[in-house]
Design an enzyme around this catalytic site. Structure first.
Site, PDB file in Angstrom:
ATOM      1  N   ASP A   1       0.860  -1.177   0.000  1.00  0.00           N
ATOM      2  CA  ASP A   1       0.000   0.000   0.000  1.00  0.00           C
ATOM      3  C   ASP A   1       0.897   1.229   0.000  1.00  0.00           C
ATOM      4  O   ASP A   1       1.988   1.207   0.590  1.00  0.00           O
ATOM      5  CB  ASP A   1      -0.904   0.011   1.239  1.00  0.00           C
ATOM      6  CG  ASP A   1      -1.970  -1.074   1.208  1.00  0.00           C
ATOM      7  OD1 ASP A   1      -2.404  -1.466   0.109  1.00  0.00           O
ATOM      8  OD2 ASP A   1      -2.379  -1.526   2.289  1.00  0.00           O
TER       9      ASP A   1
ATOM     10  N   ASP B   1      -7.182  -1.508  -4.248  1.00  0.00           N
ATOM     11  CA  ASP B   1      -8.224  -1.126  -3.292  1.00  0.00           C
ATOM     12  C   ASP B   1      -9.213  -0.150  -3.932  1.00  0.00           C
ATOM     13  O   ASP B   1     -10.426  -0.248  -3.711  1.00  0.00           O
ATOM     14  CB  ASP B   1      -7.614  -0.505  -2.038  1.00  0.00           C
ATOM     15  CG  ASP B   1      -6.691  -1.467  -1.302  1.00  0.00           C
ATOM     16  OD1 ASP B   1      -6.892  -2.688  -1.405  1.00  0.00           O
ATOM     17  OD2 ASP B   1      -5.754  -0.986  -0.629  1.00  0.00           O
TER      18      ASP B   1
END
Length: 176
Positions: free
Chosen positions: A135, A155
């Site tokens: 991330d 995401d």
């Protein structure tokens, strides 16, 4: 032989929305690799872009959203959920493509690269165990004590896909 190839390319890119799925899947993998390299592969490393709003921050998330289901058992559970989810999404897109409206199909097509992109990350291990999902996008507003969990392109695809599917189901096709 060329006609068979054209037929399969048509099935993948047009009929089953590969024109959305494949580029987003590649975009997710490429952005993760680039950001890991740019941030030196050091978890927590940050590059500020817009002060008090947005930066690139490297996080190896071994759980799901915001670290839920972390740890070794959670990691295996998330791999299984991603595998089943990916197969299920592809099945729905192929089997019910003609029964779902265009918005619902686009929603499914957006979810697939998100699911598969994070699955690829979850399957990588280091000498210390699962590497986790890479991330790197971080939004925060210190004055409001707002700090959104760090996320990635996969995401974004998952959230956009679920919202798109739900809106088109509820607004246009709620009788299904």
């Amino acid at each position: 032989m060329w006609n068979k190839i054209k037929k399969y390319l048509h099935l993948i890119f047009i009929k089953y929305f590969g024109i959305i799925i494949i580029p987003l899947f590649v975009l997710d993998l490429v952005t993760k690799a680039v950001m890991e390299k740019v941030l030196g592969g050091v978890a927590g490393e940050t590059i500020p872009l817009i002060p008090n709003l947005f930066d690139f921050q490297l996080v190896y998330n071994t759980g799901s959203f915001s670290g839920w289901l972390g740890g070794d058992v959670g990691h295996i559970v998330l791999i299984l959920i991603s595998l089943l989810g990916g197969v299920g999404l592809i099945y729905l897109l192929i089997k019910y493509r003609n029964k779902f409206n265009l918005g619902m199909n686009i929603g499914l097509a957006l979810c697939i690269p998100g699911d598969l992109g994070n699955l690829v990350d979850r399957c990588f291990y280091t000498k210390d165990g699962p590497r986790g999902v890479i991330d790197f996008l971080h939004f925060y507003i210190p004055s409001l004590k707002f700090d959104w969990p760090v996320f990635n392109v996969a995401d974004i695809c998952l959230v956009a896909g679920v919202i798109t599917f739900a809106v088109f189901y509820l607004v246009y096709d709620h009788k299904m």
